[in-house]
Design a protein around this motif. Structure first.
Motif, PDB file in Angstrom:
ATOM      1  N   ARG A  40      -4.706   7.713  -5.668  1.00 37.69           N
ATOM      2  CA  ARG A  40      -4.413   7.496  -4.257  1.00 37.69           C
ATOM      3  C   ARG A  40      -4.551   6.017  -3.910  1.00 37.69           C
ATOM      4  N   ASN A  89      -4.711   3.593  -0.375  1.00 42.71           N
ATOM      5  CA  ASN A  89      -4.758   3.455   1.073  1.00 42.71           C
ATOM      6  C   ASN A  89      -5.233   2.053   1.438  1.00 42.71           C
ATOM      7  N   THR A 127      -3.021   9.512   1.286  1.00 43.24           N
ATOM      8  CA  THR A 127      -2.552   8.376   0.482  1.00 43.24           C
ATOM      9  C   THR A 127      -1.410   7.691   1.219  1.00 43.24           C
ATOM     10  N   GLY A 128      -1.270   6.386   1.000  1.00 41.02           N
ATOM     11  CA  GLY A 128      -0.215   5.614   1.637  1.00 41.02           C
ATOM     12  C   GLY A 128      -0.468   5.288   3.092  1.00 41.02           C
ATOM     13  N   GLN A 129      -1.717   5.369   3.520  1.00 40.02           N
ATOM     14  CA  GLN A 129      -2.052   5.162   4.933  1.00 40.02           C
ATOM     15  C   GLN A 129      -2.823   3.860   5.138  1.00 40.02           C
ATOM     16  N   ALA A 158       1.313   3.680  -3.265  1.00 40.12           N
ATOM     17  CA  ALA A 158       0.890   5.074  -3.137  1.00 40.12           C
ATOM     18  C   ALA A 158       1.944   6.017  -3.702  1.00 40.12           C
ATOM     19  N   LEU A 159       3.212   5.728  -3.432  1.00 36.27           N
ATOM     20  CA  LEU A 159       4.284   6.570  -3.955  1.00 36.27           C
ATOM     21  C   LEU A 159       4.384   6.449  -5.470  1.00 36.27           C
ATOM     22  N   THR A 195       0.835  -1.211   0.000  1.00 38.43           N
ATOM     23  CA  THR A 195       0.000   0.000   0.000  1.00 38.43           C
ATOM     24  C   THR A 195       0.863   1.251   0.000  1.00 38.43           C
ATOM     25  N   ARG A 196       1.859   1.288   0.867  1.00 38.30           N
ATOM     26  CA  ARG A 196       2.733   2.457   0.937  1.00 38.30           C
ATOM     27  C   ARG A 196       3.538   2.627  -0.349  1.00 38.30           C
ATOM     28  N   ALA A 197       4.110   1.529  -0.846  1.00 40.95           N
ATOM     29  CA  ALA A 197       4.928   1.614  -2.054  1.00 40.95           C
ATOM     30  C   ALA A 197       4.092   1.989  -3.271  1.00 40.95           C
TER      31      ALA A 197
END
Length: 276
Positions: free
Chosen positions: A192, A194, A248-250, A183-184, A179-181
């Motif tokens: 977005r 999440n 985003t990325g959460q 999002a970037l 999810t984090r990767a």
């Protein structure tokens, strides 16, 4: 939770997703079905994915019977060709794709001693829970435009281990990291990404437990109950909406406070029930 969710109240039916198209994997039952209904009640046209064609079409038909726009696209999310076919059907029938909810998941396969886990159960857990998220996200992002949103369904097990569920927890940990990767990677495209991490939630398996077992599942939860599909669906709808346009990325825990505590209630009764 195989029955169709109840209609949204007027306060919820705000039309935040009017004119938008959503795909919910694992959307024919339990949490996925609740998410699909919530998005449709707020105006989205919804594509339902699930491994059982009959069940998936029945879920979509029930939504159409209530005047909602819904289509079934059954398939295995761990199979790239079936994923591509599902994305194509969504776009062809509903006219695009703006929201993806990666909800499909293998159950807690191979529960038991770490030393006795069957490698096949480990592989299947990752095939559906992690590979499926990857395949669906990549296929969806290729057809999404700026302003689109992806929400992955993780689990509190990604950060707080279940007992005897190493494969499941590890695969959900992969979902959090992805999810984090993702999002970037997708932020420059205006997409977005999440995740929502549910705690104990009522589903078909929970319903089979006797009352004592159900109460035991609720006991460690600070809010004193297990969640249901609508609790998760509300969080997904928020993250998928323009209300969360700068998020985003959460990973959002929806767990009644379970992951916030160091020790569960009952360990120290004088602290659980302080006297004045």
């Amino acid at each position: 939770m195989s029955d169709a969710p109840q209609p949204a109240s007027d306060a919820r039916a705000e039309g935040r997703f009017t004119g938008r198209v959503a795909l919910v994997t694992g959307g024919a039952r339990n949490i996925g079905l609740a998410i699909a209904w919530r998005l449709a009640q707020e105006g989205a046209a919804v594509a339902l994915n699930g491994p059982d064609p009959t069940e998936t079409e029945a879920a979509a038909a029930a939504m159409r019977d209530r005047g909602m726009s819904a289509v079934a696209c059954p398939g295995d999310v761990s199979d790239a060709r079936q994923v591509d076919a599902c994305i194509s059907r969504t776009v062809d029938v509903l006219g695009g794709l703006d929201l993806l909810v990666n909800n499909a998941a293998a159950p807690m396969l191979g529960r038991g001693s770490l030393l006795d886990i069957d490698v096949a159960d480990w592989d299947r857990s990752f095939a559906v829970n992690a590979r499926g998220v990857f395949l669906c996200t990549v296929a969806a992002a290729r057809v999404m435009s700026a302003g689109s949103s992806i929400v992955n369904i993780s689990s509190v097990g990604a950060t707080r281990a279940h007992r005897a569920a190493v494969a499941y927890d590890a695969s959900k940990g992969a979902v959090d990291a992805a999810t984090r990767a993702m999002a970037l990677e997708l932020a420059p495209r205006g997409i977005r990404v999440n995740a929502v991490a549910p705690g104990p939630v009522i589903n078909d398996r929970f319903a089979l437990l006797d009352p004592a077992q159900q109460q035991a599942r609720a006991q460690p939860v600070p809010l004193g109950r297990v969640g249901d599909g609508s609790d998760v669906a509300g969080a997904v709808a928020f993250l998928a909406s323009a209300d969360a346009s700068f998020i985003t990325g959460q990973v959002l825990n929806v767990d009644g406070g379970l992951s916030a505590q160091l020790r569960p209630s009952g360990v120290d009764l004088s602290l659980d029930n302080p006297t004045s």
